[in-house]
Design an enzyme around this catalytic site. Sequence first.
Site, PDB file in Angstrom:
ATOM      1  CG  ASP A  56      -1.789   1.168   1.391  1.00  0.00           C
ATOM      2  OD1 ASP A  56      -1.735   2.047   0.514  1.00  0.00           O
ATOM      3  OD2 ASP A  56      -2.539   1.218   2.366  1.00  0.00           O
ATOM      4  NE  ARG A 110       0.484   2.605   7.783  1.00  0.00           N
ATOM      5  CZ  ARG A 110      -0.844   2.736   7.714  1.00  0.00           C
ATOM      6  NH1 ARG A 110      -1.428   3.836   8.159  1.00  0.00           N
ATOM      7  NH2 ARG A 110      -1.589   1.774   7.187  1.00  0.00           N
ATOM      8  CD  GLN A 125      -4.984  -1.671   9.475  1.00  0.00           C
ATOM      9  OE1 GLN A 125      -5.051  -0.504   9.858  1.00  0.00           O
ATOM     10  NE2 GLN A 125      -5.153  -1.989   8.219  1.00  0.00           N
ATOM     11  CG  ASP A 237     -11.898   6.905   6.513  1.00  0.00           C
ATOM     12  OD1 ASP A 237     -11.646   5.807   5.963  1.00  0.00           O
ATOM     13  OD2 ASP A 237     -11.153   7.901   6.427  1.00  0.00           O
ATOM     14  CD  GLU A 250      -9.407   6.581   9.508  1.00  0.00           C
ATOM     15  OE1 GLU A 250      -8.981   5.510   9.034  1.00  0.00           O
ATOM     16  OE2 GLU A 250      -9.010   7.705   9.132  1.00  0.00           O
ATOM     17  CB  SER A 253      -9.964   3.101   6.541  1.00  0.00           C
ATOM     18  OG  SER A 253      -9.965   3.472   5.177  1.00  0.00           O
TER      19      SER A 253
END
Length: 336
Positions: A56, A110, A125, A237, A250, A253
Amino acid sequence: MSIIIPEGYKSALNIKDTEKAIKRVKDFFQRELITQLNLSRVSAPLFVDASSGLNDNLNGVERPVAFDLKEQKNREMEIVHSLAKWKRMALGQYGFSVGEGLYTDMNAIRRDEDTDNIHSIYVDQWDWEKIITKEDRNIETLKETVRTVYKVLRKTEKYMSIKYDYIQEILPKDIFFITTQELEDVFPDVSSPKEREYYIAKAKGAVCIMQIGDVLENGERHDGRAPDYDDWSLNADIVVYYPVLDIALELSSMGIRVDKNALLSQLEKAGCPERAELPFQKAIIEEKLPYTIGGGIGQSRICMFFLRKAHIGEVQSSMWPEEVVQEATAHEISLL
């Protein structure tokens, strides 16, 4: 790099009890999610071949953590940012049928994340994906799936409120649906998309913000979205109001994935039509992959929300700037 210290905040649980509560949240939520969506657990990669097109690329500017392999010369691997593309390929390879889906525990790094109370360089997640028919590629399928995930969130909050006296139910019965363009129309004088999300989340309690990635009438995008997994007209979202920090948070998603037409259109809009030649993207264009809907649900995010924590570092182990650690310690916020 920042930290918000809510006035008068004090964790209701010590570290040991927090760890027990984290397991409770995850066990209950996961069990309910796989039942409601008909999902089976699979093993997933921590890294993928950089040349596969499977990673991604998020907003297209974040650098993946990359490394080479001693025994496989001239081959570079990348730590995944998410498994959005890999899941769709796996559904086809593993022989899943329409109405069936998979889920996995996704862990990622990340490195370019701007950390704060709700963002970490470590991502954990539940990534899930489910096969649908071509006829199911519509807004009603998306909304029904959002309602299902939201129902699981509400059941988890009710469960935790029974187990822990300090947790009160705050999620409304129904989630409110709105597109990014409608949101901009409602708040035309608010220039920041995140501010618009805050206002609508605080007003409604829980909102589903749809159609993320394309350019709005004001010439800007609500938020970045990679062009080669979600269909920008069929994604969403789930955002809730979080009173502990007075923010829009959030939690999930998701989206119906691109078909050939959506992929080619979005690659052109994103200025990267050359990605159509990568293996994964080529398989979509040649219609060799199933039609799917899928998403990600932040494990640490929901633990933070349901346990009413002030910082995501209270429910996951990551790395934080020294000044953030010092500030948290000074206010008795225990970062794991």
